[in-house]
Design an enzyme around this catalytic site. Structure first.
Site, PDB file in Angstrom:
ATOM      1  N   TYR A 157       2.014   7.663  16.792  1.00 35.92           N
ATOM      2  CA  TYR A 157       2.505   7.020  15.577  1.00 35.92           C
ATOM      3  C   TYR A 157       3.974   7.387  15.367  1.00 35.92           C
ATOM      4  CZ  TYR A 157      -2.447   6.249  14.390  1.00 35.92           C
ATOM      5  OH  TYR A 157      -3.768   5.871  14.385  1.00 35.92           O
ATOM      6  N   SER A 214      -8.344   0.641   9.193  1.00 33.21           N
ATOM      7  CA  SER A 214      -8.080  -0.729   8.722  1.00 33.21           C
ATOM      8  C   SER A 214      -9.254  -1.284   7.908  1.00 33.21           C
ATOM      9  CB  SER A 214      -7.764  -1.659   9.895  1.00 33.21           C
ATOM     10  OG  SER A 214      -6.595  -1.252  10.568  1.00 33.21           O
ATOM     11  N   PRO A 215      -9.774  -0.508   6.948  1.00 35.26           N
ATOM     12  CA  PRO A 215     -10.950  -0.956   6.189  1.00 35.26           C
ATOM     13  C   PRO A 215     -10.653  -2.075   5.199  1.00 35.26           C
ATOM     14  CG  PRO A 215     -10.145   1.100   5.285  1.00 35.26           C
ATOM     15  CD  PRO A 215      -9.344   0.843   6.522  1.00 35.26           C
ATOM     16  N   GLY A 230      -4.494  -5.091   5.135  1.00 36.41           N
ATOM     17  CA  GLY A 230      -3.898  -5.599   3.910  1.00 36.41           C
ATOM     18  C   GLY A 230      -4.438  -6.928   3.454  1.00 36.41           C
TER      19      GLY A 230
END
Length: 336
Positions: free
Chosen positions: A56, A201-202, A206
């Site tokens: 990252y 990414s639940p 977005g």
């Protein structure tokens, strides 16, 4: 009643913080000072599970966490990852034992700690025997450098093989209303083997947080720019689903993100979610989802509205998809 859930032998809030976006992934990240304030605010709110990875921001995210939170290290559960090779459009994996241990030492230095609670193999490496990779992680556990190990985006078959070599603590994978791949086999494997499932990414990057209306505004350095579900040929269909989902959330008196997160947590008591954000108000909004339990009718309505049969487009572009080991749906319906 406590909402805490277990991971690697420790109870944490089921809503953790995915830290990637503070340094990488979604266009221009915040300046380090502001990103540090977000981390401090999260800890002050009660977040106690922080998730990062060596890739990252090419190590900058781990450095940010080390510089910002090293003095509060005992207050949170720390997870990081290794195993992805990333060079522009080229992606690959490297889970050779020597690479794992060398990368771990580099992560420890950037994080300014001598111990990572959970260390993941970020992707499956078909070139390295699973027992060899797990053996390196066991040596790291025995040396006290990590508390436990996990894997990210692995198939149920390979999870079982690794777990047989040495018990695994967690599986991290994308999981949301519009990405259900874990429901093919991984969710059941985690249930059977008593492994925590950590959903990244639940809120669908977005889309289910009412955070994106027009993907044409995305910069080319935003990973969503190349993701099929955000491309014009699929987005209008997906936006119609999002609008209906937003209406369900409004009817329940919650935000879309809160409903999306509550749905993920409702799937099983061993499921955790690690939404990411760069905004202080979203930190509080997301964190409150851990204490709200929607009724069955609302959950079922969400389930029927957005699923692998109704969403348009694959979740990843082809170069990224080739690195994924998790079982996938074919033609939005049949697993393989």
């Amino acid at each position: 009643m406590s909402t805490a859930r277990a991971i690697a032998g420790r109870l944490v809030n089921p809503i953790g913080l995915g830290c990637m976006g503070l340094s990488h992934g979604y266009g221009t990240p915040p300046q380090p000072d502001e990103a540090g304030r977000v981390l401090q605010a999260a800890l002050d709110l009660g977040y106690d599970h922080f998730d990062t990875a060596n890739i990252y921001g090419a190590g900058r995210n781990e450095t940010l966490i080390g510089e910002t939170l090293a003095h509060r290290r005992k207050e949170f559960f720390l997870a990081s990852k290794t195993g992805i090779l990333f060079d522009g459009p080229k992606r690959g994996t490297d889970c050779h034992p020597d690479s794992i241990l060398r990368s771990l030492d580099q992560s420890l230095a950037r994080l300014r700690t001598d111990h990572i609670d959970l260390f993941y193999l970020h992707r499956f490496d078909p070139e390295v025997p699973i027992a060899d990779s797990v053996g390196a992680l066991v040596r790291a556990i025995e040396a006290g450098k990590i508390g436990a190990y996990g894997v990210s985006e692995w198939s149920a078959e390979h999870i079982r093989e690794a777990h047989a070599a040495h018990p695994m603590a967690a599986v991290q994978t994308e999981y949301s209303l519009w990405t259900r791949n874990v429901e093919i086999a991984v969710l059941d494997a985690c249930r059977e083997l008593a492994i925590a499932l950590v959903a990244f990414s639940p809120v669908a990057r977005g889309a289910l947080a009412n955070g994106l209306r027009d993907p044409d505004t995305l910069r080319q350095d935003d990973i969503r720019y190349s993701h099929p579900r955000f491309r014009p040929e699929n987005w209008q269909k997906n936006l119609a689903l999002v609008d209906s989902f937003n209406a369900l959330a409004a009817g329940a008196g919650v935000t879309p993100a809160q409903l999306a997160l509550a749905w993920v947590l409702s799937r099983a008591p061993f499921v955790h979610a690690i939404p990411g954000t760069t905004r202080h108000d979203h930190l509080e909004e997301n964190f409150s989802s851990s204490t709200w339990q929607p009724g069955k009718y609302l959950l079922d309505s969400c389930d029927a509205l957005i699923n692998q049969n109704t969403v348009s487009g694959d979740r990843y572009p082809e170069p990224m998809q080739r690195t994924i080991d998790t079982e996938e749906f074919i033609n939005n319906s049949n697993p393989h």
